[in-house]
Each structure stands twice: as structure tokens, then as C-alpha cells.
Design a protein around this motif. Structure first.
Motif, mmCIF file in Angstrom:
data_model
loop_
_atom_site.group_PDB
_atom_site.id
_atom_site.type_symbol
_atom_site.label_atom_id
_atom_site.label_comp_id
_atom_site.label_asym_id
_atom_site.label_seq_id
_atom_site.Cartn_x
_atom_site.Cartn_y
_atom_site.Cartn_z
ATOM 1 N N UNK A 137 0.803 -1.221 0.000
ATOM 2 C CA UNK A 137 0.000 0.000 0.000
ATOM 3 C C UNK A 137 0.837 1.273 0.000
ATOM 4 N N UNK A 138 2.110 1.153 0.371
ATOM 5 C CA UNK A 138 2.956 2.349 0.489
ATOM 6 C C UNK A 138 3.000 3.194 -0.784
ATOM 7 N N UNK A 139 3.031 2.599 -1.993
ATOM 8 C CA UNK A 139 3.059 3.435 -3.197
ATOM 9 C C UNK A 139 1.836 4.350 -3.343
ATOM 10 N N UNK A 342 -0.389 4.460 5.014
ATOM 11 C CA UNK A 342 -0.437 3.010 4.796
ATOM 12 C C UNK A 342 -0.296 2.233 6.100
ATOM 13 N N UNK A 343 0.618 2.657 6.956
ATOM 14 C CA UNK A 343 0.853 1.919 8.194
ATOM 15 C C UNK A 343 -0.361 1.990 9.118
ATOM 16 N N UNK A 344 -0.950 3.174 9.249
ATOM 17 C CA UNK A 344 -2.148 3.314 10.081
ATOM 18 C C UNK A 344 -3.288 2.461 9.547
ATOM 19 N N UNK A 345 -3.438 2.445 8.231
ATOM 20 C CA UNK A 345 -4.525 1.698 7.619
ATOM 21 C C UNK A 345 -4.359 0.200 7.864
ATOM 22 N N UNK A 346 -3.145 -0.314 7.677
ATOM 23 C CA UNK A 346 -2.903 -1.746 7.870
ATOM 24 C C UNK A 346 -3.071 -2.118 9.338
#
Length: 351
Positions: A137-139, A342-346
Motif C-alpha cells: 500500500x505504500x506506493x 499506509x501503516x495506520x490503515x494496515x
């Protein structure tokens, strides 16, 4: 770095007004609205919040994704690493709308990581999945950058019911918090309610709204860019009529609006955003593909992650059509639209 939550002094705003159907609004002299061109490019992303505000936002995000989170996290409770776990994980990812390609990619990478790192505990596999999801998701995690053009012209598209007009109002408020003067173009000339809704947002935030009761939406967009240029306005956001990607004649109209905006300013539009309802599953990916093929999207906004949204659709988008995801929304409040992390979402999916 700027924060959505830090209140800053606002420029003297223009009073929202509506043009007559026969004529475009007469632009004010350039000095009528103080130009606030940034000294350098500014990045619109939420700085780390503290305390209750941060916890509240993450709690709402986790609540919105709770269905997918429950399906994924329960797999690892007391599980043994093996084919059965991988099969259950595959089913959970597919049910979450991650899609076949993203699911297969994640499973292949996860199996390799388990072998290479000799993981033996189920929680270690969960942490490995977390790492791989963040990498996937990072991109998508790219901020909206201001100050590149004067004015910065943003064209907003989306299907009916995605929350497009409401999103425009929220974005306008956020842009004002970044010391940007904003002008809105009510290009949804087919739906009177859309014009009225945008006008209400304009009045609420003291933002000028260029509108016509009927007529060519491309002409409304053209007038808005010309007016913003004359006024020294920082950002123009052009609303467009909601449409399905299968309505080819309406998709052609979107292309026309984009061409006409380009005639009003050589480099415009600088941003072409698609607003997506987070509850529409794989249909959201079809929308991204169709609108991207027609308009060359520069960014996405995913709304309504506060309902039955499954969340996996972001993995499908990242794998198949990685258009930057600027913002996600988890509710109706102005603060419920935040920059995508991305990190918060995951973590909301797997915690």
C-alpha cells in the motif's frame, strides 16, 4: 510540515455568489482577494496528532474496517502454520475485496517470507503479513502538493452517491487551513441539488462558487479558471456530474471538460481526482480503471470507510492501478477526511 488541525489566520474571503444562467460572473480586480501564493511548495498531509484527536480518528478508522479486521485477525488465534492457514487467509483476503491478483501476490510473498525467516508462530506470520501489506500500500501514500501553479486547478470526478460534492467541501476547508484561497466551480449542471449543496459549502466557508442554473459544465469550468486567475486565487476545484464509467457519452463529456480547462490555462488541470465510495468493493477498481483511462487520474479519495467497507479494495488498487490515494474519509465530520497513511490503515486492519 502543516497539519489539518492547526488553525491559521485566514485571508479575507470573497462572499459566495452564483452567476446567472446567461452570463459568467464578472471577476473582481486582482486585489479584491489577497493572493497567498506559497513561498515554496507545500505538502497537504496531516502531521502527527496527539492525544484524544489521534485516538478518535484511529478508532473510527478501525471501527469502519472492523468486519475485515475480524475476519483476518481471528485466523491467527491458535493457528498452525500450514496449508489450512494459507487457504483460510486466501478466502479472507478475497472476501475483503483484495482481488485475485493482490491476494495471490500477498500469499506468495508471505510463504516465501515464512520460509526465509523460518517463522514458526502464528503471530509472527501475522506480523509478516502486516509488513507485506504496508509494502503493497505504500506506493499509494503520496501527499497532495500545493504551490506548483497559480492557480492550482483540480478537477473532481466520481459516480453518483460516492460523496463527491461533500468531499469537495471538506477539501476546501482543509485547503483554507493551509492558507490557500479557494474557488469552487459547480460543474454538475445536471443536478440542481449538487449546485445547491456546493453553494451551501461555499457560504459556510466564505468561498466563491461559480455556478449556472443550466448550461455547459465545461463553460462553467472555463469561467472559474479565468475568474481565479484574475483574482489571484490559489486553488480552483471543479465539481463534475456523477456518472457511471459505462455511460460513454458522459465520459466523453468529462474529457471535454478537461480539454476546455486546458484551454483556459495551458498546464491545467493539475490534479484530476476520483472520489470512490469505500463500500463498492471490486466495482471501485473498475471505476479507477475506467476514469484513469479516460482522464489520466492523478489522485484518489476513498470515502465512507465508516460503514460496511471491507478495506481490501485498496490492495487491489495498489496491485492493479496504483493511483496515489490522497485522502480517506471515515465519517461526515470535517475532521473525518484525512491524509492516507499506509501503516495506520494496515494496523486498523490487523490489530
Amino acid at each position: 510540515m502543516f497539519s489539518f488541525f492547526k488553525k491559521k489566520p485566514q485571508p479575507e474571503p470573497a462572499v459566495a455568489k452564483e452567476a446567472s444562467p446567461q452570463a459568467a460572473p464578472v471577476p473582481a480586480a486582482p486585489s479584491a482577494i489577497p493572493a497567498i501564493a506559497p513561498a515554496a511548495e507545500e505538502i497537504v498531509e496531516a502531521a502527527p496528532q496527539s492525544g484524544e484527536a489521534k485516538r478518535s480518528w484511529l478508532a473510527r478508522l478501525k471501527s469502519g474496517l472492523s468486519k475485515t479486521s475480524s475476519n483476518l485477525t481471528t485466523l491467527f488465534v491458535g493457528a498452525k502454520i500450514g496449508d489450512e492457514l494459507y487457504e483460510e487467509l486466501e478466502s479472507a483476503l478475497l472476501v475483503s475485496d483484495a482481488g485475485v491478483d493482490a491476494t495471490q501476490s500477498l500469499l506468495d510473498a508471505l510463504k516465501k517470507k515464512v520460509r526465509d525467516e523460518k517463522l514458526t508462530e502464528a503471530d509472527q506470520v501475522r506480523q509478516a503479513l502486516r509488513t507485506l501489506l504496508i509494502e503493497m500500500l505504500r506506493p499509494l501514500q503520496k501527499p497532495l502538493v500545493l504551490g506548483r501553479h497559480q492557480p492550482l486547478v483540480m478537477m473532481i470526478a466520481g459516480v453518483n452517491g460516492a460523496g463527491k460534492t461533500t468531499t469537495i467541501g471538506k477539501l476546501a476547508k482543509h485547503l483554507q487551513a493551509h492558507d490557500q484561497s479557494v474557488l469552487l466551480a459547480a460543474g454538475d449542471t445536471f443536478r440542481a441539488a449538487a449546485r445547491e449543496q456546493l453553494t451551501i459549502w461555499g457560504e459556510r466557508n466564505n468561498i466563491t462558487v461559480i455556478s449556472q442554473e443550466s448550461g455547459d459544465p465545461a463553460a462553467v469550468a472555463y469561467d472559474a479558471v479565468q475568474s481565479a486567475t484574475a483574482r489571484g486565487t490559489n486553488v480552483v476545484m471543479v465539481d463534475t456530474a456523477g456518472r457511471l464509467p459505462t455511460q460513454l457519452h458522459l465520459m466523453d463529456e468529462l474529457k471535454k471538460i478537461k480539454r476546455v480547462i486546458g484551454k483556459s490555462m495551458d498546464t491545467a488541470p493539475h490534479e484530476v481526482l476520483l472520489v470512490i465510495d469505500g463500500n463498492t468493493g471490486q466495482n471501485a477498481l473498475a471505476q479507477v480503471k475506467a476514469f484513469d483511462d479516460a482522464l489520466n487520474l492523478t489522485g484518489l479519495v476513498v470515502t465512507k470507510l465508516d460503514g460496511t467497507a471491507k478495506g481490501g479494495i485498496l490492495a487491489a488498487i495498489a496491485k492493479t492501478r496504483p493511483v496515489p490515494l490522497y485522502f480517506i474519509g471515515v465519517g461526515e465530520s470535517i475532521d473525518d477526511l484525512q491524509a492516507f497513511d499506509a501503516e495506520e490503515f494496515v494496523d486498523a486492519l490487523l490489530s
